[in-house]
Scaffold this active site. Sequence first.
Site, mmCIF file in Angstrom:
data_model
loop_
_atom_site.group_PDB
_atom_site.id
_atom_site.type_symbol
_atom_site.label_atom_id
_atom_site.label_comp_id
_atom_site.label_asym_id
_atom_site.label_seq_id
_atom_site.Cartn_x
_atom_site.Cartn_y
_atom_site.Cartn_z
ATOM 1 N N SER A 99 -10.248 -6.788 12.443
ATOM 2 C CA SER A 99 -10.331 -6.151 13.734
ATOM 3 C C SER A 99 -10.409 -4.746 13.524
ATOM 4 C CB SER A 99 -9.305 -6.408 14.762
ATOM 5 O OG SER A 99 -9.256 -7.943 15.187
ATOM 6 N N CYS A 126 -4.693 -10.841 21.414
ATOM 7 C CA CYS A 126 -5.000 -10.768 20.098
ATOM 8 C C CYS A 126 -3.791 -11.293 19.242
ATOM 9 C CB CYS A 126 -5.726 -9.392 19.542
ATOM 10 S SG CYS A 126 -6.302 -9.271 17.998
ATOM 11 N N TRP A 165 -6.159 -15.810 15.628
ATOM 12 C CA TRP A 165 -6.442 -16.329 14.296
ATOM 13 C C TRP A 165 -5.237 -17.356 13.911
ATOM 14 C CZ3 TRP A 165 -6.025 -11.355 14.972
ATOM 15 C CH2 TRP A 165 -4.814 -10.609 14.802
#
Length: 682
Positions: free
Chosen positions: A462, A634, A681
């Site tokens: 990112s 995130c 993730w």
Amino acid sequence: RNIKMADESVDAAGGFSLGFLDVVILLTFIGVVGLIIYSRIRKRFTGGRPSTARSLSIDLGESISTEFTSIGGSFLERMKKTKKKVVVFYGSQTGTAEEFASRLAKDARRHGLPAMTFDPEECTDWEDLTKMKEIEDSLAIFCVATYGEGDPTDNAVELHDWLKDDHDLHGLNYTVFGLGNKTYEHYNEMGRFMDKELAKKGATRVFELGEGDDDRNIEEDFVTWKEKLWPAVCSHFGIDSTEGNIGRDYDFLTHEDLPKEKIFTGEPHKLGSYEIQKPPFNQKNPFLAPLKVNRELHRGGERSCMHIEMDITGSKLKYAAGDHVGILASNDPEIVKRIGELLNTDLDAVFSLVNKDELASKRHPFPCPTSYRTALTYYVDITSTPRTHVLKELIDYAQDEKDKEFLQKMTDSSEEAKHLYGQWIVKDHRNIVAVLEDLPSVKPPLDLLLELLPRLQCRYYSISSSSKMYPNSIHITAVLVEYQTGAGRIAKGVATSWLKKLIPDDGKELPRVPIFVRKSGLRLPFRPVCPVIMIGPGTGLAPFRGFIQERSIGKKEGKLVGSTILYFGCRNKNQDYIYEEELSGYKDDGTLTELHVAFSRDQPNKVYVTHKLKENLQSIWKILNGEGGYIYVCGDARNMARDVHDIITEAVMQEGSMDKEEAAIYIKKLQSRGRYLQDVWS
């Protein structure tokens, strides 16, 4: 400028006439333009080479591209010309689906079914699927991964969109293997979509949908599925299910006196692309960005987190806050050297691997000709755990009977073999070097190993900056990956361990990092007045650093900016509170309306961002429902993102007076409208 002036003079005269010379010049111009267009089209569909270029490439090393296509984008025509019965399509983002597709094609050939793989991105007309029945006893296998929030991979978007429309697929025989990860909400969405749509349109399902879970043991899932696949396929087509020996897919060639300019030295696609850099830059043509800053963010403890800044001046690369940067990292030279020692090979020898099928979509498994050292450093994955088919190929090269028996025991089709593979390879994380060290009598030719191992994939990060504040640089925030395996070895992340060594030195040329930008769905609201809630523990903060910078710029420009709320978490305030000064500064100047920080290990009872969220359920509901706010998450998909989702559900139920089903519908609407976005993730 001259053309513009000529147009103005014509307009002033009110018209014009053409003489004989004018006509000749005009026709000549049209002819030249026609030749240029034809030449470019021909290059597009033939890779710039005639179909007989194979011997030229072998003799002179003029392989400027890793792909070779001579029948354009028609997989059906290619199948007919090469008398193939099976085509394996792969939708791949990280290379695993492509690797599985290659294995399925090879398995098909072992069963007497001529097969090929095909990249959906190369297809020019998906109507070919409706004509597959023109090839008797043909089969289409779809090996597709799910990407992001249940999306197709980049190379399978057009196939996905085509299947949404109405088509008649009667006569198409098919099966699907989906690759996913159960820590994500939309597990195997793409595989399930493909299987459902193909059947709905009249295609014949030859074997059941297979699903692989990357959070557990995707290799075991795949092997278990394909062991049952081939008996079913052979039964369907009425053929003998006995496997044959088909040998290698690639010819191995050595080169003695190739000039240096004909040898790949790490370029991912086009020869010389690192010497002469030309935009546009992408995964096949990355920009060599000078690394200007590489500083440690942690102030103590055993872990390391890097803040890295890469210069993109003059590259024409554009990015938005929330986008990803792809980095083409290199393998550790010490591991490369160790492989050369174990296999007693001169790593600087130059070679090529050339596909035996001249019409294969990929002429080489990686750019060739090249040296062993270059292939091991830039092109092949030597740090991941090897798949079972690689270990099976090593059996013939075991000189000690015990090593041979051990490999056979680990690669047969029994449950005991799957368990042994799961323990000795997966759990202990043995890479190919560890396998060769622990089974010292196994000495395969290095060229065979390079043919079998998967491609080294780029790593995505990112972007932790805003182009409005930093138009000429891209920042990333990366934790160094390093841990001890079950076998007692130290495993290191390919990209982070490589980046850790790239330290800018005054007076010396800056280190270069091959990069490209990948667009992301994580975006700030179009209207800055909309409030945002950002939840990003650890390096999950990265994209939100860019968001905060962008909101700060907006405030300084006099725009009306809504509430900007950040939830951040780490272990210890004095050790891993990354960007503490920046965040405090944004809180002081009003850019950050609220800053909630959880330190999990600074007190007897652990405190996480989820605890902070639970303290603010009423505020969260007010922003989401009353103010039209956006929420962003995130970080870790396995635990954190799920826990956050549960807490948001709790806020909706408690403060919005809804039951669980109503709350789920409400949250689904937020997601579909782009107001609840995740970049996670596992």
